[in-house]
Enzyme design. Structure first.
Site, PDB file in Angstrom:
ATOM      1  N   ARG A  51       0.910  -0.529  -0.130  1.00  0.00           N
ATOM      2  CA  ARG A  51      -0.068   0.034   0.396  1.00  0.00           C
ATOM      3  C   ARG A  51       0.784   1.367  -0.137  1.00  0.00           C
ATOM      4  O   ARG A  51       0.922   2.120  -0.916  1.00  0.00           O
ATOM      5  CB  ARG A  51      -0.732  -0.274   1.447  1.00  0.00           C
ATOM      6  CG  ARG A  51      -1.706   1.273   1.240  1.00  0.00           C
ATOM      7  CD  ARG A  51      -2.744   1.048   2.492  1.00  0.00           C
ATOM      8  NE  ARG A  51      -2.519   0.913   3.573  1.00  0.00           N
ATOM      9  CZ  ARG A  51      -2.007   0.987   4.945  1.00  0.00           C
ATOM     10  NH1 ARG A  51      -0.975   1.984   5.064  1.00  0.00           N
ATOM     11  NH2 ARG A  51      -2.550  -0.116   5.789  1.00  0.00           N
ATOM     12  N   TYR A 103     -15.389  18.665 -13.758  1.00  0.00           N
ATOM     13  CA  TYR A 103     -16.441  17.115 -13.500  1.00  0.00           C
ATOM     14  C   TYR A 103     -17.641  16.757 -13.029  1.00  0.00           C
ATOM     15  O   TYR A 103     -17.687  17.481 -11.477  1.00  0.00           O
ATOM     16  CB  TYR A 103     -15.960  16.234 -13.507  1.00  0.00           C
ATOM     17  CG  TYR A 103     -16.504  15.203 -13.320  1.00  0.00           C
ATOM     18  CD1 TYR A 103     -16.763  14.105 -14.591  1.00  0.00           C
ATOM     19  CD2 TYR A 103     -16.055  13.955 -12.450  1.00  0.00           C
ATOM     20  CE1 TYR A 103     -16.723  12.773 -15.009  1.00  0.00           C
ATOM     21  CE2 TYR A 103     -15.969  12.815 -12.574  1.00  0.00           C
ATOM     22  CZ  TYR A 103     -16.618  12.420 -13.196  1.00  0.00           C
ATOM     23  OH  TYR A 103     -17.217  11.098 -13.358  1.00  0.00           O
ATOM     24  N   ASP A 180      -7.340  19.630 -13.237  1.00  0.00           N
ATOM     25  CA  ASP A 180      -7.968  18.444 -13.960  1.00  0.00           C
ATOM     26  C   ASP A 180      -7.480  18.372 -15.471  1.00  0.00           C
ATOM     27  O   ASP A 180      -8.358  19.026 -15.781  1.00  0.00           O
ATOM     28  CB  ASP A 180      -9.279  18.099 -13.745  1.00  0.00           C
ATOM     29  CG  ASP A 180      -9.309  17.082 -13.506  1.00  0.00           C
ATOM     30  OD1 ASP A 180      -9.144  16.553 -15.028  1.00  0.00           O
ATOM     31  OD2 ASP A 180     -10.625  16.679 -12.943  1.00  0.00           O
ATOM     32  N   LYS A 205      -9.598   7.536 -18.693  1.00  0.00           N
ATOM     33  CA  LYS A 205      -9.844   8.103 -19.880  1.00  0.00           C
ATOM     34  C   LYS A 205      -8.396   8.122 -20.410  1.00  0.00           C
ATOM     35  O   LYS A 205      -8.635   6.860 -20.454  1.00  0.00           O
ATOM     36  CB  LYS A 205     -10.737   9.672 -19.541  1.00  0.00           C
ATOM     37  CG  LYS A 205     -11.431   9.523 -18.127  1.00  0.00           C
ATOM     38  CD  LYS A 205     -12.756   8.662 -18.801  1.00  0.00           C
ATOM     39  CE  LYS A 205     -13.997   9.388 -16.823  1.00  0.00           C
ATOM     40  NZ  LYS A 205     -13.617  10.356 -15.949  1.00  0.00           N
TER      41      LYS A 205
HETATM   42  C1  LIG Z   1     -14.057  11.081 -14.881  1.00  0.00           C
HETATM   43  C2  LIG Z   1     -13.428  11.861 -14.623  1.00  0.00           C
HETATM   44  C3  LIG Z   1     -13.485  12.492 -13.018  1.00  0.00           C
HETATM   45  C4  LIG Z   1     -13.359  11.135 -11.793  1.00  0.00           C
HETATM   46  O1  LIG Z   1     -12.531  10.319 -12.607  1.00  0.00           O
HETATM   47  P1  LIG Z   1     -12.736   8.857 -11.877  1.00  0.00           P
HETATM   48  O2  LIG Z   1     -11.493   7.979 -12.665  1.00  0.00           O
HETATM   49  O3  LIG Z   1     -14.253   7.610 -13.120  1.00  0.00           O
HETATM   50  O4  LIG Z   1     -12.886   8.416 -10.927  1.00  0.00           O
HETATM   51  C5  LIG Z   1     -12.928  13.693 -13.137  1.00  0.00           C
HETATM   52  N1  LIG Z   1     -12.287  14.262 -13.261  1.00  0.00           N
HETATM   53  C6  LIG Z   1     -12.917  13.886 -15.342  1.00  0.00           C
HETATM   54  C7  LIG Z   1     -13.136  15.926 -15.917  1.00  0.00           C
HETATM   55  C8  LIG Z   1     -13.698  12.791 -15.200  1.00  0.00           C
HETATM   56  O5  LIG Z   1     -13.958  13.369 -16.523  1.00  0.00           O
END
Ligand SMILES: *Cc1c(COP(=O)(O)O)cnc(C)c1O
Length: 395
Positions: A51, A103, A180, A205
């Site tokens: 971990r 998001y 982000d 993504k």
């Molecule tokens: C999908 C997404 C998240 C969250 O990510 P997860 O892997 O689904 O927890 C955060 N920010 C953006 C811009 C996203 O597209």
């Protein structure tokens, strides 16, 4: 491989040299949860418990630090876990200024969870730097917001925020800037080079890129932040498995190629959609009529592979949008984005349902496309057929 190599080279080689013993050109998946100590406290590779740190995760973290132009990568079990770990840098009573188009899951976490712990999210249209400057002003107790949370391009309206300008304003009032970078990826945009303190990713993504792994990452250049983030990564324990780290690393190796192809497809589709009589508005940072064209060119290598469009104005658009999204064949009706296959969704009733009736609500007739790497001709034909099949639906 060195830091002077081009991104396209580093994305293929960063983090791993062929194995000295076997010559393997791909890293192994190290599943061991514990590591032998030669004497008490005598760790061989700095590992004691998986971990806290493990070899496969460390490779992913080093690779992402390299690609974002940072010094520390810190991996998590999901993008939301990465986001939650940024929160651990704050204290009760702190305010955080956020893109008003953030998001949906980030807004939900901030509005429904962080608020209970005394952290107040302040939604602002961060395209408007005067609005940001106003939001950064100290409150009645003399406390200014501690953090600015930027998403650019935003989801799903693809607004662009000027990262350098926002960083300057935030720094002047003593706030940290977090970006982000999920939609752009480090291939298109590198926020740390523009002065941001932390980059956040949903690796689910584009980094993973194949819709087969959920993961998250933070990257920073700041030793002080990295130390606290590592502390909480271990303390709170929302870590990815070695196999998940390996899948993200594997997906990453083709990031540059995938982004080139998907962006080219998206640009073509956005132009085609803009000509359609059924389409009221196209949102795409690469359109000549995008209101922030100059900023897109300055800040991003390419405009990316997300496109959204409105089929009609007002509440009547909902029925048209849902009929259209159900009528495609290649574009798969599904949440998520950023993979090799093209996806379609209706944000108001899918990804952004949690922000209905909030300042972050999206137009009901909005359709969002995550454009993949298929043949552009086939994708156009698919949308064309979906218009033909769905236009009998009355707005
Ligand atoms: C999908 C997404 C998240 C969250 O990510 P997860 O892997 O689904 O927890 C955060 N920010 C953006 C811009 C996203 O597209």
């Amino acid at each position: 491989m060195s830091q002077t190599d081009d991104f396209e080279t580093r994305v293929v080689h960063a983090g791993f040299e062929p194995d000295r013993e076997s010559g393997a050109v791909v890293p192994p998946i190290q599943l061991s949860t514990t590591f032998k100590q030669d004497r008490v406290g005598g760790l061989r590779g700095g590992y004691d418990y998986a971990r806290t740190d493990n070899p496969t995760r460390r490779l992913l973290e080093a690779t992402m630090a390299d690609l974002e132009g940072g010094t520390f990568g810190i991996a998590y079990a999901s993008g939301m876990a990465a986001t939650q770990n940024v929160l651990y840098l704050l204290e009760p009573g702190d305010r955080i200024v956020m893109s008003d188009d953030v998001y949906g899951g980030t807004w939900r976490l901030a509005a429904r969870v962080w608020r209970r712990y005394g952290i107040e999210p302040v939604p602002v249209d961060l395209r408007d730097l005067d609005a940001l400057a106003t939001a950064l002003a100290p409150d009645a107790n003399g406390r200014a917001p501690r953090m600015v949370w930027i998403e650019t391009p935003t989801n799903p309206l693809l607004k662009i925020v000027d990262i350098s300008a926002a960083v300057r304003l935030a720094a002047a009032s003593g706030a940290m800037t977090v970006v982000d970078n999920t939609f752009a990826t480090p291939y298109l945009q590198r926020p740390l080079e523009l002065g941001a303190d932390i980059v956040v990713h949903s690796a689910t993504k584009y980094l993973g890129g194949h819709s087969d792994v959920v993961g998250g990452l933070l990257v920073t250049r700041r030793d002080d932040l990295a130390e606290r983030l590592h502390y909480h990564q271990n303390a709170a324990g929302a870590v990815p498995s070695p196999f998940d780290c390996w899948l993200i690393l594997r997906g990453l190796r083709t990031l540059a190629l995938r982004m080139e192809r998907a962006s080219a497809n998206a640009a073509l589709l956005a132009g085609w959609l803009a000509q359609r009589p059924e389409v009221a508005r196209v949102h795409y940072p690469g359109r000549p009529d995008h209101p922030q064209r100059e900023l897109v060119e300055r800040q991003m290598r390419l405009p990316g592979a997300m496109v959204s469009f409105e089929v009609a104005d007002g509440a009547g658009g909902a029925a048209r949008a849902t009929a259209f999204a159900a009528a495609t064949r290649l574009f798969i009706l599904a949440e998520s984005l950023g993979a090799v296959e093209s996806l379609i969704e209706v944000p108001a009733s899918m990804t952004h349902q949690s922000v209905t009736d909030t300042p972050l609500a999206v137009p009901p007739g909005l359709v969002r496309l995550s454009v993949g790497i298929e043949s552009a001709d086939d994708l156009v034909a698919d949308l064309d057929a979906a218009f033909a099949a769905s236009t009998s639906v009355r707005a």
